[in-house]
Every structure is written in structure tokens, then in C-alpha cells.
Design a protein around this motif. Structure first.
Motif, PDB file in Angstrom:
ATOM      1  N   THR A  98       0.869  -1.152  -0.109  1.00  0.00           N
ATOM      2  CA  THR A  98      -0.074  -0.117  -0.076  1.00  0.00           C
ATOM      3  C   THR A  98       0.972   1.157  -0.083  1.00  0.00           C
ATOM      4  O   THR A  98       1.884   1.365   0.987  1.00  0.00           O
ATOM      5  CB  THR A  98      -0.918  -0.098   1.338  1.00  0.00           C
ATOM      6  OG1 THR A  98      -0.259  -0.262   2.354  1.00  0.00           O
ATOM      7  CG2 THR A  98      -2.026  -1.017   1.135  1.00  0.00           C
ATOM      8  N   TYR A 109       1.651   5.456  -0.001  1.00  0.00           N
ATOM      9  CA  TYR A 109       1.037   6.645   0.191  1.00  0.00           C
ATOM     10  C   TYR A 109       2.043   7.581   0.184  1.00  0.00           C
ATOM     11  O   TYR A 109       3.141   7.545   0.393  1.00  0.00           O
ATOM     12  CB  TYR A 109       0.926   6.625   1.863  1.00  0.00           C
ATOM     13  CG  TYR A 109      -0.270   5.597   2.298  1.00  0.00           C
ATOM     14  CD1 TYR A 109      -1.492   5.512   2.167  1.00  0.00           C
ATOM     15  CD2 TYR A 109       0.208   4.278   2.748  1.00  0.00           C
ATOM     16  CE1 TYR A 109      -2.355   4.509   2.515  1.00  0.00           C
ATOM     17  CE2 TYR A 109      -0.580   3.368   3.296  1.00  0.00           C
ATOM     18  CZ  TYR A 109      -1.840   3.288   3.077  1.00  0.00           C
ATOM     19  OH  TYR A 109      -2.550   2.244   3.305  1.00  0.00           O
ATOM     20  N   SER A 136      -3.652   7.376  -3.053  1.00  0.00           N
ATOM     21  CA  SER A 136      -2.954   6.036  -2.314  1.00  0.00           C
ATOM     22  C   SER A 136      -3.052   5.101  -3.488  1.00  0.00           C
ATOM     23  O   SER A 136      -4.008   5.035  -4.244  1.00  0.00           O
ATOM     24  CB  SER A 136      -3.699   5.700  -1.093  1.00  0.00           C
ATOM     25  OG  SER A 136      -3.586   6.692  -0.208  1.00  0.00           O
ATOM     26  N   LEU A 194      -2.205   0.781  -4.457  1.00  0.00           N
ATOM     27  CA  LEU A 194      -1.946  -0.537  -4.328  1.00  0.00           C
ATOM     28  C   LEU A 194      -1.192  -1.196  -5.285  1.00  0.00           C
ATOM     29  O   LEU A 194      -1.639  -1.204  -6.551  1.00  0.00           O
ATOM     30  CB  LEU A 194      -3.376  -1.349  -4.015  1.00  0.00           C
ATOM     31  CG  LEU A 194      -3.368  -2.883  -3.728  1.00  0.00           C
ATOM     32  CD1 LEU A 194      -2.630  -3.174  -2.312  1.00  0.00           C
ATOM     33  CD2 LEU A 194      -4.758  -3.357  -3.795  1.00  0.00           C
ATOM     34  N   TYR A 223       0.492  -4.770  -6.588  1.00  0.00           N
ATOM     35  CA  TYR A 223       0.353  -6.150  -5.986  1.00  0.00           C
ATOM     36  C   TYR A 223       0.962  -7.077  -7.108  1.00  0.00           C
ATOM     37  O   TYR A 223       1.076  -6.632  -8.185  1.00  0.00           O
ATOM     38  CB  TYR A 223      -0.980  -6.545  -5.695  1.00  0.00           C
ATOM     39  CG  TYR A 223      -2.049  -6.696  -6.608  1.00  0.00           C
ATOM     40  CD1 TYR A 223      -2.081  -7.930  -7.250  1.00  0.00           C
ATOM     41  CD2 TYR A 223      -2.709  -5.784  -7.115  1.00  0.00           C
ATOM     42  CE1 TYR A 223      -2.925  -7.900  -8.421  1.00  0.00           C
ATOM     43  CE2 TYR A 223      -3.468  -5.643  -8.190  1.00  0.00           C
ATOM     44  CZ  TYR A 223      -3.693  -6.697  -8.916  1.00  0.00           C
ATOM     45  OH  TYR A 223      -4.659  -6.915  -9.793  1.00  0.00           O
ATOM     46  N   VAL A 266      -1.657  -3.415   4.797  1.00  0.00           N
ATOM     47  CA  VAL A 266      -1.984  -4.481   3.944  1.00  0.00           C
ATOM     48  C   VAL A 266      -2.984  -5.606   4.471  1.00  0.00           C
ATOM     49  O   VAL A 266      -3.904  -6.088   3.840  1.00  0.00           O
ATOM     50  CB  VAL A 266      -0.717  -4.996   3.255  1.00  0.00           C
ATOM     51  CG1 VAL A 266      -1.014  -6.305   2.345  1.00  0.00           C
ATOM     52  CG2 VAL A 266       0.065  -4.062   2.555  1.00  0.00           C
ATOM     53  N   ILE A 326      -6.321  -4.658   3.491  1.00  0.00           N
ATOM     54  CA  ILE A 326      -6.856  -5.166   2.286  1.00  0.00           C
ATOM     55  C   ILE A 326      -7.029  -6.414   2.220  1.00  0.00           C
ATOM     56  O   ILE A 326      -8.019  -6.855   1.580  1.00  0.00           O
ATOM     57  CB  ILE A 326      -5.384  -4.805   1.443  1.00  0.00           C
ATOM     58  CG1 ILE A 326      -5.009  -3.163   1.272  1.00  0.00           C
ATOM     59  CG2 ILE A 326      -5.722  -5.342  -0.171  1.00  0.00           C
ATOM     60  CD1 ILE A 326      -6.187  -2.477   0.783  1.00  0.00           C
ATOM     61  N   GLN A 349      -7.560  -1.281  -5.824  1.00  0.00           N
ATOM     62  CA  GLN A 349      -6.631  -0.490  -6.641  1.00  0.00           C
ATOM     63  C   GLN A 349      -7.331   1.129  -7.068  1.00  0.00           C
ATOM     64  O   GLN A 349      -6.514   2.034  -6.915  1.00  0.00           O
ATOM     65  CB  GLN A 349      -6.046  -0.920  -7.684  1.00  0.00           C
ATOM     66  CG  GLN A 349      -4.943  -1.689  -7.833  1.00  0.00           C
ATOM     67  CD  GLN A 349      -4.227  -2.065  -9.118  1.00  0.00           C
ATOM     68  OE1 GLN A 349      -5.012  -2.720  -9.970  1.00  0.00           O
ATOM     69  NE2 GLN A 349      -3.156  -2.193  -8.897  1.00  0.00           N
ATOM     70  N   SER A 380      -8.837   4.761  -3.687  1.00  0.00           N
ATOM     71  CA  SER A 380      -7.977   5.270  -2.843  1.00  0.00           C
ATOM     72  C   SER A 380      -8.324   5.609  -1.616  1.00  0.00           C
ATOM     73  O   SER A 380      -7.687   5.350  -0.476  1.00  0.00           O
ATOM     74  CB  SER A 380      -7.287   6.387  -3.319  1.00  0.00           C
ATOM     75  OG  SER A 380      -8.122   7.505  -3.571  1.00  0.00           O
ATOM     76  N   ILE A 385      -7.944   2.478   0.456  1.00  0.00           N
ATOM     77  CA  ILE A 385      -6.676   2.268   0.900  1.00  0.00           C
ATOM     78  C   ILE A 385      -6.508   3.214   1.986  1.00  0.00           C
ATOM     79  O   ILE A 385      -5.519   2.906   3.040  1.00  0.00           O
ATOM     80  CB  ILE A 385      -5.825   2.455  -0.300  1.00  0.00           C
ATOM     81  CG1 ILE A 385      -6.200   1.250  -1.460  1.00  0.00           C
ATOM     82  CG2 ILE A 385      -4.198   2.216   0.100  1.00  0.00           C
ATOM     83  CD1 ILE A 385      -5.430   1.596  -2.809  1.00  0.00           C
ATOM     84  N   CYS A 439      -7.465   1.871   5.172  1.00  0.00           N
ATOM     85  CA  CYS A 439      -6.668   0.830   5.828  1.00  0.00           C
ATOM     86  C   CYS A 439      -5.496   1.336   6.762  1.00  0.00           C
ATOM     87  O   CYS A 439      -5.081   0.940   7.664  1.00  0.00           O
ATOM     88  CB  CYS A 439      -5.939  -0.388   4.752  1.00  0.00           C
ATOM     89  SG  CYS A 439      -7.380  -1.118   4.074  1.00  0.00           S
TER      90      CYS A 439
END
Length: 182
Positions: free
Chosen positions: A34, A36, A42, A44, A46, A122, A125, A157, A160, A163, A166
């Protein structure tokens, strides 16, 4: 593949049964970052990875080179330095990965305290993913599972605010106090 059952129902007096065809020896892993940056949305990032049959000598998880490649891709995508906050997974502390991080000035790594998943954004997530794209689904095969995971991650994704939530859930902040000079 044991289905991650979130909720289910049945007629009163009838226990619901989810049938699963045999256990597969194929294994998938997903690593995620993740990201920032103050003033920007934000992100993601992966990477899913399919592992060969571990009973035939294949590996069951990401290697240090997989994490290295993820960090390089994140650096290229973000276009700037990375401050990495990692949990204490043994691969994250691998001497070769540590040497890679030490050799590059664009990456700084910190490790979370042991057994502190509540400080890792994460983990939020993964929780959201389990409760949305995986909940109440009996996957037909491993490819069906990975397609559902990719779809769920793609949906996250582009949100934001989720995210950011989180990160907020961890209680951590994006800024650190500046040291006072006397």
C-alpha cells in the motif's frame, strides 16, 4: 481449496454443506504494497505468483528475488524513493534482500514489531478481499480463485479512499515529527 465461507443459510433443521473437490497441490501467493504519498492518491501495487507443486521440490512462497522485483517495479511506477514498513516475515529479513536494500539509496526499510498485524495496512486489504470477492464462493479450480483475487484487487486499486482507510485503521500517520534542533 477450502472455501472461505462468510455467511450461509439453509432451511431450518438442515445443515448447509459445501462440497469441495479434492485438495490441489497448486499454490498461489500474492504480495502487495500500500503506497501513500502526501498530496497524491493512495495506491495498491500487487504481484500474484503461481508456485509449482511443492511436493515435487517447488517453493511454497515468495522468494527474496520476488520481493526485490516487486520493490523495483514499485520504484519505477512511483518514480521516487520508498520508505518500506514491513512485518517480520522471514523472507523480509533475508540477508540477500537486506543487502539489496542497503545497496540502494532510494529505499529505506523499517520492520514492524513482532505479532503486530494491526499496524500493517496490507492486512486491512486482505480482510476486505476475504469479505468481498472471496466470501461465500466455492472456487471451481485454482484459476477461478486467482481470477477472483485479481478482480477484487483491481477493484480496490482504484478506490484510494479504501486504501487510506486501511492506513487510518492502523493508527499510524504519514508524517513523522521533525527532530528539534537546539
Amino acid at each position: 481449496m477450502t472455501p472461505p465461507t462468510h455467511r450461509t443459510w439453509a432451511k431450518r433443521g438442515h445443515t448447509p454443506v459445501i462440497r469441495v473437490r479434492g485438495r490441489s497441490q497448486r499454490r498461489y501467493s500474492i504480495a502487495a504494497l500500500t503506497c501513500y504519498k502526501p498530496g497524491e492518491r493512495s495506491r495498491l501495487i500487487y504481484r500474484p505468483r503461481r508456485h509449482t507443486d511443492h511436493k515435487q521440490g517447488g517453493r511454497r512462497s515468495f522468494t527474496w528475488t520476488d520481493y526485490r522485483d516487486l520493490l523495483i517495479a514499485a520504484h519505477n511506477q512511483l518514480g521516487g524513493p520508498i520508505v518500506l514498513v514491513w512485518d517480520n516475515l522471514n523472507v523480509h529479513k533475508d540477508r540477500r534482500l537486506r543487502a539489496f536494500i542497503d545497496a540502494h539509496d532510494w529505499i529505506t526499510a523499517y520492520h514492524l514489531p513482532p505479532y503486530a498485524p494491526d499496524l500493517n495496512p496490507v492486512e486491512g486489504i486482505w480482510s476486505l478481499l476475504r469479505r468481498s470477492s472471496q466470501a461465500n464462493t466455492a472456487f471451481a479450480d485454482p484459476e477461478h480463485l486467482i481470477d477472483a483475487l485479481r478482480h477484487g484487487l483491481r477493484r480496490l486499486q482504484y478506490r484510494s479512499h479504501i486504501i487510506d482507510g486501511c492506513l487510518t485503521g492502523t493508527g499510524l500517520s504519514l508524517t513523522t515529527p521533525q527532530p528539534k534542533t537546539q
